[in-house]
Design an enzyme around this catalytic site. Structure first.
Site, PDB file in Angstrom:
ATOM      1  N   SER A 283     -34.438  31.217  81.480  1.00 43.15           N
ATOM      2  CA  SER A 283     -33.118  30.796  81.017  1.00 43.15           C
ATOM      3  C   SER A 283     -32.213  30.328  82.168  1.00 43.15           C
ATOM      4  CB  SER A 283     -32.504  31.952  80.224  1.00 43.15           C
ATOM      5  OG  SER A 283     -31.340  31.578  79.572  1.00 43.15           O
ATOM      6  N   ASP A 294     -35.003  20.186  92.115  1.00 41.90           N
ATOM      7  CA  ASP A 294     -34.847  18.738  91.892  1.00 41.90           C
ATOM      8  C   ASP A 294     -33.898  18.085  92.884  1.00 41.90           C
ATOM      9  OD1 ASP A 294     -36.594  19.017  89.817  1.00 41.90           O
ATOM     10  OD2 ASP A 294     -35.253  18.299  88.241  1.00 41.90           O
ATOM     11  N   LYS A 308     -37.802  28.951  79.037  1.00 39.28           N
ATOM     12  CA  LYS A 308     -36.784  29.033  77.974  1.00 39.28           C
ATOM     13  C   LYS A 308     -35.722  27.971  78.264  1.00 39.28           C
ATOM     14  CE  LYS A 308     -33.387  32.043  75.775  1.00 39.28           C
ATOM     15  NZ  LYS A 308     -32.143  31.368  76.126  1.00 39.28           N
TER      16      LYS A 308
END
Length: 385
Positions: A283, A294, A308
Site C-alpha cells: 500500500s 522511478d 496493493k
C-alpha cells in the site's frame, strides 16, 4: 413502508458503494438488484444487518472494501491517528508459548515509568486472564480515559509475578526507529525502520533524518519490510522528504480521471539511499518505494512487494460502525499499475526467517546486501575520505 434501522444501515452502505466504488460494473453484477435481495431478507437485529452487509460487500470480490463493526472501526482510527490513551506498551503473542508478551514500552510512557520491561509477560489485565484474549482485546482493555489506573499482573523471568498499577495517558505512536550505524568501511550510516504510515510518520521521519544528518550520516538504509501501509497522505509526505522534484504517484478513479501528487523539494538529504522491501511491503509503502525507484532516488533491495495498488476511503456509518471502500487505484511515476503485481526491487534477495532482534544484523541478508551496495557507491567512499 418505513425502513427499519437495520434496513437503513444496509441502504446507507449500498449508497456509499454505489456513489464511490472504483469498479462501476460492481464486479459485473446488477448492484440495484443486490440491494433488493438483501432488503427482502428478514433483518431482525444489528447482528443480522452486519452479516447482510458483509455478504453484500463480498459480492464485489474486493478484500479491501469491507465493513468494520464499531470496535474494529475505533481500533483502525487509533492506529492511523497515531495517538491513543493507554499505558504505552507494544505487545505481541509469543509464537512458541502463545503468551501475551511486552515487545517494548513506548519511550516516556506510563508503562516505561512504572518499570515494565521488554519480554515481560502480561498474565492478567484488571484481574482478567490474558490466556484467551486476542491482541486487539488485550490492547482495548489497557486503553481508557486519561488519569484512570489499570492493574497489570506481570511475570518476569527469575522474579515471578508482580502487580503494577499504571496510570493511562495520551500516547503518541511513533512508527520510526532510527539509529546511526557504521558500515564495515567506517562510513556513518543512517538506518531508519518505518513500521506504518500513521499521521505521525512524516513528522517523526523528518525528525529522524535531521538528527542523523547532524550526526554526520553519509548514506541511508530505509527499511519498509513488513510495513502494511496506512494513510495515503502520509506516504506522499514521506516521499517529499527524500525527493527534490518529480511525480510521487498518479491516482485514477472510476471516471478514469488522473490526479497526481508532486514533490516540490528541497529534500532533507541527497545522500545515497537503499530501500529494503519484501512481500509484506504494501500500500502506502509501495507508493513510497515506487516513487523513490522511478525517480532514480533509491535502489530497492529485497523481494517483490505485496501488490496493493488500490486506495480506500473510510466512511463512518450512522451507528458508529465504519466502511472502507476502494475508490481509486494508483500508478507509480512511470505509470506502472502495481495491483496484484507488486514492485520488483533492483536487486532481489530472498527473505530468511529471522527474529525481531536479528533485523539489521549480520544474520539479516537483505540488510547486508544494502550495506554492500552502499560500499560500492563512490559517493559514499568520497564522503568518507
Amino acid at each position: 413502508m418505513a425502513l427499519t434501522e437495520e434496513q437503513k444501515l444496509v441502504t446507507e452502505v449500498w449508497r456509499i458503494v454505489n456513489r464511490t466504488y472504483l469498479d462501476d460494473t460492481f464486479n459485473h453484477q446488477n448492484w440495484a438488484a443486490v440491494r433488493q435481495k438483501v432488503l427482502s431478507a428478514a433483518l431482525t437485529d444489528q447482528k443480522a444487518a452486519y452479516a447482510a452487509i458483509g455478504k453484500m460487500l463480498k459480492s464485489l470480490n474486493d478484500p479491501f472494501t469491507r465493513f468494520l463493526d464499531p470496535e474494529q472501526y475505533r481500533s483502525l482510527q487509533v492506529n492511523t491517528s497515531g495517538e491513543l490513551t493507554g499505558v504505552g506498551l507494544q505487545i505481541a503473542l509469543d509464537q512458541q508459548t502463545g503468551k501475551l508478551e511486552v515487545v517494548t514500552p513506548i519511550s516516556g510512557s506510563p508503562a516505561e515509568k512504572a518499570g515494565i520491561r521488554p519480554r515481560d509477560r502480561i498474565v492478567k489485565i484488571e484481574g482478567v486472564s490474558t490466556e484467551n484474549l486476542t491482541l486487539d482485546e488485550a490492547a482495548t482493555r489497557m486503553r481508557g480515559p486519561i488519569g484512570s489506573l489499570v492493574t497489570l499482573l506481570i511475570e518476569r523471568d527469575g522474579e515471578g509475578q508482580k502487580e503494577f498499577r499504571v496510570p493511562r495517558d495520551r500516547i503518541s505512536l511513533n512508527p520510526v526507529v532510527a539509529e546511526l550505524r557504521t558500515s564495515p568501511q567506517g562510513v556513518p550510516l543512517g538506518y531508519i525502520r518505518l513500521t506504518q504510515f500513521n499521521a505521525n510518520a512524516p513528522m517523526e521521519l523528518a525528525h529522524a533524518i535531521n538528527n542523523l544528518e547532524k550526526k554526520g550520516a553519509a548514506a541511508y538504509i530505509l527499511d519498509l519490510r513488513n510495513n502494511p501501509g496506512g494513510l495515503l497522505q502520509a506516504g506522499i509526505e514521506v516521499a517529499r522528504l527524500w525527493l527534490n522534484s518529480g511525480t510521487i504517484v498518479y491516482t485514477v478513479n472510476r471516471q478514469g480521471i488522473q490526479g497526481s501528487f508532486e514533490s516540490f523539494g528541497p529534500a532533507l538529504t541527497d545522500d545515497p539511499l537503499v530501500v529494503l522491501v519484501n512481500q509484506g511491503t504494501a500500500s502506502a509503502s509501495e507508493i513510497l518505494a515506487g516513487a523513490l525507484q522511478d525517480n532514480g532516488r533509491a535502489t530497492l533491495v529485497g523481494e517483490t512487494t505485496f501488490g496493493k495498488g488500490l486506495i480506500q476511503s473510510l466512511f463512518e456509518l450512522s451507528d458508529g460502525s465504519g466502511l472502507a471502500v476502494t475508490i481509486a487505484k494508483y500508478e507509480t511515476p512511470n505509470h506502472k499499475d502495481i495491483n496484484k503485481l507488486g514492485i520488483k526491487p533492483d536487486q532481489i534477495v530472498a527473505s530468511e526467517p529471522i527474529t525481531r532482534e536479528q533485523i539489521g544484523t549480520e544474520l539479516d541478508h537483505q540488510f547486508q546486501t544494502a550495506l554492500e551496495l552502499l560500499a560500492k557507491n563512490s559517493v559514499v567512499a568520497a564522503k568518507a575520505a
